[in-house]
Design a protein around this motif. Structure first.
Motif, mmCIF file in Angstrom:
data_model
loop_
_atom_site.group_PDB
_atom_site.id
_atom_site.type_symbol
_atom_site.label_atom_id
_atom_site.label_comp_id
_atom_site.label_asym_id
_atom_site.label_seq_id
_atom_site.Cartn_x
_atom_site.Cartn_y
_atom_site.Cartn_z
ATOM 1 N N ILE A 7 0.841 -1.193 0.000
ATOM 2 C CA ILE A 7 0.000 0.000 0.000
ATOM 3 C C ILE A 7 0.879 1.246 0.000
ATOM 4 C CG2 ILE A 7 -1.533 1.386 1.455
ATOM 5 C CD1 ILE A 7 -3.124 -0.658 0.139
ATOM 6 N N GLN A 8 0.510 2.232 -0.804
ATOM 7 C CA GLN A 8 1.193 3.526 -0.819
ATOM 8 C C GLN A 8 0.152 4.625 -0.927
ATOM 9 O OE1 GLN A 8 3.301 4.527 -4.584
ATOM 10 N NE2 GLN A 8 2.534 2.573 -5.388
ATOM 11 N N ASN A 9 0.552 5.840 -0.583
ATOM 12 C CA ASN A 9 -0.370 6.969 -0.632
ATOM 13 C C ASN A 9 -0.509 7.483 -2.061
ATOM 14 O OD1 ASN A 9 -0.838 6.987 2.147
ATOM 15 N ND2 ASN A 9 0.944 8.292 2.534
ATOM 16 N N PHE A 43 -16.588 4.388 -5.092
ATOM 17 C CA PHE A 43 -15.432 5.287 -5.016
ATOM 18 C C PHE A 43 -15.762 6.640 -5.626
ATOM 19 C CE2 PHE A 43 -11.985 6.913 -7.769
ATOM 20 C CZ PHE A 43 -11.203 7.503 -6.773
ATOM 21 N N VAL A 44 -16.445 6.648 -6.776
ATOM 22 C CA VAL A 44 -16.841 7.906 -7.412
ATOM 23 C C VAL A 44 -17.732 8.707 -6.468
ATOM 24 C CG1 VAL A 44 -18.118 8.948 -9.328
ATOM 25 C CG2 VAL A 44 -16.612 6.985 -9.747
ATOM 26 N N ALA A 45 -18.709 8.039 -5.853
ATOM 27 C CA ALA A 45 -19.636 8.722 -4.945
ATOM 28 C C ALA A 45 -18.903 9.290 -3.737
ATOM 29 C CB ALA A 45 -20.730 7.752 -4.499
ATOM 30 N N ALA A 46 -17.970 8.520 -3.172
ATOM 31 C CA ALA A 46 -17.212 8.995 -2.007
ATOM 32 C C ALA A 46 -16.333 10.178 -2.380
ATOM 33 C CB ALA A 46 -16.360 7.856 -1.439
ATOM 34 N N SER A 47 -15.752 10.139 -3.565
ATOM 35 C CA SER A 47 -14.902 11.243 -4.019
ATOM 36 C C SER A 47 -15.722 12.510 -4.185
ATOM 37 C CB SER A 47 -14.220 10.875 -5.340
ATOM 38 O OG SER A 47 -13.400 9.734 -5.187
ATOM 39 N N ARG A 48 -16.893 12.391 -4.786
ATOM 40 C CA ARG A 48 -17.756 13.551 -4.975
ATOM 41 C C ARG A 48 -18.222 14.110 -3.635
ATOM 42 N NH1 ARG A 48 -20.627 14.728 -9.330
ATOM 43 N NH2 ARG A 48 -22.514 14.845 -8.061
ATOM 44 N N ALA A 49 -18.485 13.224 -2.676
ATOM 45 C CA ALA A 49 -18.925 13.679 -1.358
ATOM 46 C C ALA A 49 -17.848 14.494 -0.648
ATOM 47 C CB ALA A 49 -19.325 12.482 -0.505
ATOM 48 N N SER A 50 -16.589 14.249 -1.009
ATOM 49 C CA SER A 50 -15.480 14.999 -0.410
ATOM 50 C C SER A 50 -15.097 16.226 -1.232
ATOM 51 C CB SER A 50 -14.259 14.096 -0.239
ATOM 52 O OG SER A 50 -13.761 13.667 -1.496
ATOM 53 N N GLY A 51 -15.936 16.547 -2.249
ATOM 54 C CA GLY A 51 -15.705 17.755 -3.035
ATOM 55 C C GLY A 51 -14.811 17.572 -4.244
ATOM 56 N N GLY A 243 -9.182 -3.500 -10.651
ATOM 57 C CA GLY A 243 -10.559 -3.159 -10.353
ATOM 58 C C GLY A 243 -11.402 -4.337 -9.924
ATOM 59 N N THR A 244 -10.871 -5.558 -10.047
ATOM 60 C CA THR A 244 -11.600 -6.729 -9.547
ATOM 61 C C THR A 244 -11.299 -7.001 -8.085
ATOM 62 O OG1 THR A 244 -9.889 -8.366 -10.097
ATOM 63 C CG2 THR A 244 -11.408 -7.734 -11.856
ATOM 64 N N ASP A 245 -10.329 -6.288 -7.522
ATOM 65 C CA ASP A 245 -9.945 -6.431 -6.119
ATOM 66 C C ASP A 245 -10.741 -5.421 -5.294
ATOM 67 O OD1 ASP A 245 -8.747 -6.373 -3.613
ATOM 68 O OD2 ASP A 245 -6.707 -6.604 -4.397
ATOM 69 N N ALA A 246 -11.778 -5.883 -4.604
ATOM 70 C CA ALA A 246 -12.667 -4.979 -3.874
ATOM 71 C C ALA A 246 -11.914 -4.178 -2.820
ATOM 72 C CB ALA A 246 -13.795 -5.775 -3.227
ATOM 73 N N ALA A 247 -10.944 -4.799 -2.160
ATOM 74 C CA ALA A 247 -10.178 -4.090 -1.128
ATOM 75 C C ALA A 247 -9.318 -2.991 -1.743
ATOM 76 C CB ALA A 247 -9.314 -5.082 -0.349
ATOM 77 N N ALA A 253 -10.599 5.374 -1.886
ATOM 78 C CA ALA A 253 -11.364 6.443 -1.230
ATOM 79 C C ALA A 253 -10.632 6.989 -0.010
ATOM 80 C CB ALA A 253 -12.746 5.934 -0.833
ATOM 81 N N ASP A 254 -9.706 6.190 0.556
ATOM 82 C CA ASP A 254 -8.900 6.628 1.693
ATOM 83 C C ASP A 254 -7.562 7.199 1.254
ATOM 84 O OD1 ASP A 254 -10.853 5.760 3.529
ATOM 85 O OD2 ASP A 254 -10.096 3.701 3.393
ATOM 86 N N GLY A 255 -7.417 7.402 -0.056
ATOM 87 C CA GLY A 255 -6.176 7.979 -0.562
ATOM 88 C C GLY A 255 -5.027 7.007 -0.631
ATOM 89 N N GLN A 256 -5.331 5.706 -0.710
ATOM 90 C CA GLN A 256 -4.280 4.695 -0.731
ATOM 91 C C GLN A 256 -4.374 3.844 -1.991
ATOM 92 O OE1 GLN A 256 -4.957 2.755 3.123
ATOM 93 N NE2 GLN A 256 -3.182 3.868 3.917
ATOM 94 N N LEU A 257 -3.222 3.463 -2.497
ATOM 95 C CA LEU A 257 -3.136 2.693 -3.740
ATOM 96 C C LEU A 257 -2.422 1.382 -3.494
ATOM 97 C CD1 LEU A 257 -3.222 2.382 -6.905
ATOM 98 C CD2 LEU A 257 -1.004 3.566 -6.916
ATOM 99 N N ARG A 258 -3.041 0.299 -3.941
ATOM 100 C CA ARG A 258 -2.354 -0.987 -4.030
ATOM 101 C C ARG A 258 -2.180 -1.280 -5.512
ATOM 102 N NH1 ARG A 258 -1.464 -5.175 -0.581
ATOM 103 N NH2 ARG A 258 -2.983 -4.447 0.970
#
Length: 382
Positions: A7-9, A43-51, A243-247, A253-258
């Motif tokens: 995991i990285q930011n 993820f799209v919805a969460a991103s929009r909710a954060s502006g 995109g098939t990896d749900a985690a 959405a938490d700003g982390q990339l695997r």
């Protein structure tokens, strides 16, 4: 056993383009499926909710159309068949996204000519930016229904990179069914190791993705790295993930990339401002009064009311210089992409923005040069 990615930011971002491969939108039977799309939509919805803004570049139209025609009708036709399948599948693909999002979804189809012709390029840009202002989610695809082979933009990975630059995105996200870039084909080489970060896409990095005819070639990892190269030139970083990896999707959405992050050498804004400052101009100039010059230097758009004269001839979308006119003469205070042609600006000079449509019979917007399309020379204050 294939090694996994750490995991990285993610880099900070306000606007992103998310490209979704067709494998994420279809089931084993070839029909459209929301199995993986649900997580991406969340993820799209969460991103929009954060502006934040998200533009989707979604594959899947041809695949969705293929299941609507008889099996024997798919055996011939070539490009013409693909065009027909795209027409059949576009509404189904957009309908899938609309069913997963609680906000309006807008379909935008782009062709090679839309991005080659400067006026149409600006029209596409303005439409996308206006959709984002209206808090809609644009779903972009190549206009396969009318594209011919020699004028196709190519794969949707590269289209996504073009769209990212078009809308001034800070980040390009590419979702597929692979975890990211490996040093070799992970299914064929047990020693293949995950590459979490790429500073620049070199020939050596491209070689890791395999040749055009390999399993990770055309339509695979190589085109994703080519797209990342295009994005990097515009100052946009690219994140590759599964995109098939749900985690992995949820962690975005938490700003982390695997997955793999392909860095950009400079910020998006710095790259764009550098281009505006140094790209060849049209030779045209807009002369402005002291008030407009101050506003431009303070980061505002150029409005028609502050223009006192136009020099030279130029077309809509051309790069022009902005000259402040005063007792000491004229000095260049900015450069930018003009929303109107020279003759149109002459008619608008000194007039209020609300008069634009009455004067011209149409309007490309209230500004002659948008602040995002303008670079000011701070030294002009001296």
């Amino acid at each position: 056993m294939v090694a996994t990615f750490d995991i990285q930011n993610l880099p900070p971002w306000r606007r992103a383009v998310l490209k979704i491969g067709s494998s994420l939108l279809t089931g084993v039977d070839g029909e459209l499926s929301d199995r993986h799309a649900r997580g991406l939509a969340a993820f799209v919805a969460a991103s929009r909710a954060s502006g934040r803004d998200v533009v989707l570049v979604s594959s899947g139209a041809v695949a969705a159309g293929r299941t609507r025609v008889p099996q024997d009708a798919r055996r011939a036709g070539g490009l013409v068949l693909r065009q027909a399948l795209a027409a059949l599948g576009q509404t189904r693909m957009v309908g899938l996204w609309q069913s997963l999002l609680d906000v309006p979804v807008a379909q935008v189809l782009l062709s090679h000519d839309d991005l080659r012709n400067r006026r149409r390029y600006l029209n596409a840009r303005n439409t996308l930016l206006e959709l984002l202002r209206l808090r809609c989610v644009p779903v972009v695809n190549e206009n396969d229904t009318v594209a011919v082979e020699e004028l196709k933009l190519g794969d949707n990975d590269n289209l996504a990179a073009i769209v990212a630059a078009l809308v001034d995105a800070d980040l390009l996200l590419i979702a597929s069914d692979v975890d990211g870039l490996y040093s070799a084909h992970p299914r064929l080489d047990p020693a293949a190791r995950p590459i979490g970060r790429v500073a620049a896409v070199t020939p050596e990095v491209l070689a890791m993705a395999g040749g055009a005819g390999s399993a990770l070639g055309t339509g695979g990892m190589r085109t994703k790295l080519e797209a990342a190269t295009k994005a990097a030139k515009a100052g946009i970083a690219t994140a590759l993930f599964n995109g098939t990896d749900a985690a992995a999707v949820a962690s975005l959405a938490d700003g982390q990339l695997r997955g793999t992050l392909v860095e950009a050498p400079a910020s998006r804004l710095a790259a764009r401002k550098y281009w505006l400052r140094h790209a060849p101009g049209s030779g045209g100039c807009l002369r402005v009064d002291a008030g407009a010059a101050r506003a431009v230097l303070d980061g505002a758009s150029l409005l028609p009311g502050g223009i006192v004269g136009v020099d030279g001839e130029f077309a809509r979308g051309d790069l022009v210089e902005v000259l402040a006119v005063g007792e000491a003469g004229a000095r260049v205070v900015a450069r930018g992409l003009c929303q109107y042609a020279a003759g149109e600006v002459r008619r608008l000079a000194g007039r209020h923005t609300r008069e634009i449509e009455a004067i011209l019979g149409f309007s490309y917007g209230d500004t002659v040069i948008r602040r995002d399309d303008l670079v000011a020379f701070e030294e002009a204050n001296a």
